[in-house]
Design a protein around this motif. Sequence first.
Motif, PDB file in Angstrom:
ATOM      1  N   LEU A 235       0.807  -1.222   0.000  1.00 41.24           N
ATOM      2  CA  LEU A 235       0.000   0.000   0.000  1.00 41.24           C
ATOM      3  C   LEU A 235       0.838   1.270   0.000  1.00 41.24           C
ATOM      4  O   LEU A 235       0.615   2.166  -0.812  1.00 41.24           O
ATOM      5  CB  LEU A 235      -0.966  -0.001   1.187  1.00 41.24           C
ATOM      6  N   ALA A 236       1.797   1.372   0.905  1.00 35.33           N
ATOM      7  CA  ALA A 236       2.615   2.588   0.993  1.00 35.33           C
ATOM      8  C   ALA A 236       3.417   2.787  -0.290  1.00 35.33           C
ATOM      9  O   ALA A 236       3.499   3.908  -0.823  1.00 35.33           O
ATOM     10  CB  ALA A 236       3.539   2.521   2.204  1.00 35.33           C
ATOM     11  N   TRP A 237       4.000   1.709  -0.796  1.00 38.83           N
ATOM     12  CA  TRP A 237       4.791   1.788  -2.029  1.00 38.83           C
ATOM     13  C   TRP A 237       3.899   2.216  -3.195  1.00 38.83           C
ATOM     14  O   TRP A 237       4.269   3.063  -4.001  1.00 38.83           O
ATOM     15  CB  TRP A 237       5.453   0.443  -2.288  1.00 38.83           C
ATOM     16  N   GLY A 238       2.716   1.643  -3.279  1.00 38.52           N
ATOM     17  CA  GLY A 238       1.780   1.996  -4.339  1.00 38.52           C
ATOM     18  C   GLY A 238       1.355   3.460  -4.260  1.00 38.52           C
ATOM     19  O   GLY A 238       1.255   4.145  -5.280  1.00 38.52           O
ATOM     20  N   GLU A 239       1.120   3.957  -3.042  1.00 39.04           N
ATOM     21  CA  GLU A 239       0.731   5.358  -2.874  1.00 39.04           C
ATOM     22  C   GLU A 239       1.848   6.299  -3.314  1.00 39.04           C
ATOM     23  O   GLU A 239       1.602   7.294  -4.000  1.00 39.04           O
ATOM     24  CB  GLU A 239       0.362   5.636  -1.420  1.00 39.04           C
ATOM     25  N   ARG A 240       3.074   5.980  -2.922  1.00 36.61           N
ATOM     26  CA  ARG A 240       4.212   6.815  -3.326  1.00 36.61           C
ATOM     27  C   ARG A 240       4.389   6.779  -4.846  1.00 36.61           C
ATOM     28  O   ARG A 240       4.619   7.812  -5.480  1.00 36.61           O
ATOM     29  CB  ARG A 240       5.501   6.351  -2.640  1.00 36.61           C
ATOM     30  N   THR A 241       4.274   5.590  -5.424  1.00 36.55           N
ATOM     31  CA  THR A 241       4.454   5.447  -6.863  1.00 36.55           C
ATOM     32  C   THR A 241       3.372   6.204  -7.628  1.00 36.55           C
ATOM     33  O   THR A 241       3.662   6.893  -8.609  1.00 36.55           O
ATOM     34  CB  THR A 241       4.451   3.964  -7.259  1.00 36.55           C
ATOM     35  N   ARG A 242       2.126   6.084  -7.181  1.00 36.41           N
ATOM     36  CA  ARG A 242       1.024   6.797  -7.840  1.00 36.41           C
ATOM     37  C   ARG A 242       1.274   8.307  -7.797  1.00 36.41           C
ATOM     38  O   ARG A 242       1.164   8.996  -8.809  1.00 36.41           O
ATOM     39  CB  ARG A 242      -0.309   6.462  -7.172  1.00 36.41           C
ATOM     40  N   HIS A 243       1.651   8.799  -6.641  1.00 37.30           N
ATOM     41  CA  HIS A 243       1.922  10.234  -6.491  1.00 37.30           C
ATOM     42  C   HIS A 243       3.034  10.677  -7.432  1.00 37.30           C
ATOM     43  O   HIS A 243       2.903  11.677  -8.150  1.00 37.30           O
ATOM     44  CB  HIS A 243       2.285  10.536  -5.039  1.00 37.30           C
ATOM     45  N   GLN A 244       4.126   9.939  -7.447  1.00 35.71           N
ATOM     46  CA  GLN A 244       5.270  10.312  -8.276  1.00 35.71           C
ATOM     47  C   GLN A 244       4.928  10.252  -9.760  1.00 35.71           C
ATOM     48  O   GLN A 244       5.276  11.157 -10.525  1.00 35.71           O
ATOM     49  CB  GLN A 244       6.468   9.420  -7.957  1.00 35.71           C
ATOM     50  N   LEU A 245       4.233   9.195 -10.177  1.00 37.03           N
ATOM     51  CA  LEU A 245       3.916   9.034 -11.596  1.00 37.03           C
ATOM     52  C   LEU A 245       2.908  10.071 -12.070  1.00 37.03           C
ATOM     53  O   LEU A 245       3.095  10.690 -13.122  1.00 37.03           O
ATOM     54  CB  LEU A 245       3.405   7.616 -11.873  1.00 37.03           C
ATOM     55  N   VAL A 246       1.858  10.296 -11.315  1.00 29.29           N
ATOM     56  CA  VAL A 246       0.837  11.260 -11.742  1.00 29.29           C
ATOM     57  C   VAL A 246       1.409  12.682 -11.727  1.00 29.29           C
ATOM     58  O   VAL A 246       1.163  13.463 -12.643  1.00 29.29           O
ATOM     59  CB  VAL A 246      -0.439  11.137 -10.880  1.00 29.29           C
ATOM     60  N   SER A 247       2.200  13.008 -10.711  1.00 29.41           N
ATOM     61  CA  SER A 247       2.814  14.344 -10.652  1.00 29.41           C
ATOM     62  C   SER A 247       3.769  14.558 -11.825  1.00 29.41           C
ATOM     63  O   SER A 247       3.766  15.618 -12.457  1.00 29.41           O
ATOM     64  CB  SER A 247       3.562  14.529  -9.336  1.00 29.41           C
ATOM     65  N   ALA A 248       4.582  13.557 -12.116  1.00 32.28           N
ATOM     66  CA  ALA A 248       5.520  13.661 -13.235  1.00 32.28           C
ATOM     67  C   ALA A 248       4.773  13.727 -14.564  1.00 32.28           C
ATOM     68  O   ALA A 248       5.177  14.443 -15.487  1.00 32.28           O
ATOM     69  CB  ALA A 248       6.493  12.484 -13.225  1.00 32.28           C
ATOM     70  N   ALA A 249       3.663  13.002 -14.667  1.00 27.08           N
ATOM     71  CA  ALA A 249       2.872  13.035 -15.898  1.00 27.08           C
ATOM     72  C   ALA A 249       2.257  14.415 -16.102  1.00 27.08           C
ATOM     73  O   ALA A 249       2.213  14.921 -17.229  1.00 27.08           O
ATOM     74  CB  ALA A 249       1.778  11.972 -15.847  1.00 27.08           C
ATOM     75  N   TYR A 250       1.809  15.037 -15.033  1.00 22.41           N
ATOM     76  CA  TYR A 250       1.259  16.386 -15.149  1.00 22.41           C
ATOM     77  C   TYR A 250       2.317  17.343 -15.692  1.00 22.41           C
ATOM     78  O   TYR A 250       2.055  18.129 -16.602  1.00 22.41           O
ATOM     79  CB  TYR A 250       0.729  16.874 -13.800  1.00 22.41           C
ATOM     80  N   LEU A 251       3.508  17.273 -15.140  1.00 21.01           N
ATOM     81  CA  LEU A 251       4.585  18.141 -15.614  1.00 21.01           C
ATOM     82  C   LEU A 251       4.928  17.864 -17.069  1.00 21.01           C
ATOM     83  O   LEU A 251       5.137  18.788 -17.857  1.00 21.01           O
ATOM     84  CB  LEU A 251       5.831  17.965 -14.749  1.00 21.01           C
ATOM     85  N   ALA A 252       4.982  16.585 -17.442  1.00 16.94           N
ATOM     86  CA  ALA A 252       5.351  16.227 -18.809  1.00 16.94           C
ATOM     87  C   ALA A 252       4.271  16.589 -19.816  1.00 16.94           C
ATOM     88  O   ALA A 252       4.572  17.060 -20.922  1.00 16.94           O
ATOM     89  CB  ALA A 252       5.654  14.732 -18.889  1.00 16.94           C
ATOM     90  N   LEU A 253       3.029  16.372 -19.451  1.00 20.14           N
ATOM     91  CA  LEU A 253       1.942  16.561 -20.410  1.00 20.14           C
ATOM     92  C   LEU A 253       1.381  17.976 -20.420  1.00 20.14           C
ATOM     93  O   LEU A 253       1.065  18.510 -21.488  1.00 20.14           O
ATOM     94  CB  LEU A 253       0.817  15.563 -20.117  1.00 20.14           C
ATOM     95  N   VAL A 254       1.232  18.585 -19.256  1.00 22.47           N
ATOM     96  CA  VAL A 254       0.643  19.925 -19.184  1.00 22.47           C
ATOM     97  C   VAL A 254       1.734  20.986 -19.104  1.00 22.47           C
ATOM     98  O   VAL A 254       1.712  21.964 -19.833  1.00 22.47           O
ATOM     99  CB  VAL A 254      -0.315  20.041 -17.972  1.00 22.47           C
ATOM    100  N   GLY A 255       2.692  20.781 -18.217  1.00 20.25           N
ATOM    101  CA  GLY A 255       3.752  21.768 -18.042  1.00 20.25           C
ATOM    102  C   GLY A 255       4.654  21.892 -19.245  1.00 20.25           C
ATOM    103  O   GLY A 255       4.898  22.989 -19.749  1.00 20.25           O
ATOM    104  N   ASP A 256       5.165  20.757 -19.736  1.00 18.74           N
ATOM    105  CA  ASP A 256       6.095  20.765 -20.871  1.00 18.74           C
ATOM    106  C   ASP A 256       5.434  20.367 -22.182  1.00 18.74           C
ATOM    107  O   ASP A 256       6.006  20.575 -23.246  1.00 18.74           O
ATOM    108  CB  ASP A 256       7.266  19.805 -20.605  1.00 18.74           C
TER     109      ASP A 256
END
Length: 164
Positions: free
Chosen positions: A90-111
């Motif tokens: 659970l903890a690993w999945g939560e961290r991974t989801r946060h990191q992936l979705v945040s990075a995707a936002y930067l890649a897709l919307v920010g850049d």
Amino acid sequence: MAVKTRFDVTHLCGDTVEHDLSARPADQRAGYARWLSTRPCTDCWRSERAGDSAEREAWLANRRAKEQQDAAEWATRFRMPALDGPPKALAWGERTRHQLVSAAYLALVGDGDMDEEQWLTVEEQARTVDRAGWWIDQREADPADLPELLAAATESARTTENPF
């Protein structure tokens, strides 16, 4: 006369240790013995590494705790559902989801060229995937691929409600 195979080496730490260098070619033994003298002996090296290991584990535990706190705050802020799965994941999945979705936002919307409205669709899809294992499996994915990964997520990546 045979070339010497045993060397008394005074190591960097000050300890003198007899080394059997018979496994090395005869012409490399003396040079290797000199090189050994620039290093700590095996016992000192191991005890030094044990200290490094404890420090590294403490640093990693602090880092994971901070990442976990950030992921929990992010999940609350963006109304992400709690994940489902084995307690250890659970903890690993939560961290991974946060990191992936945040990075995707930067890649897709920010850049990238995705606008906020399109991103909200991706975010909604992310809310439907609540299996910790799915997020862990995507941990090395390119963040820009998140919309495609979410579209490909099967029902096994989502918790289904019991209709009874």
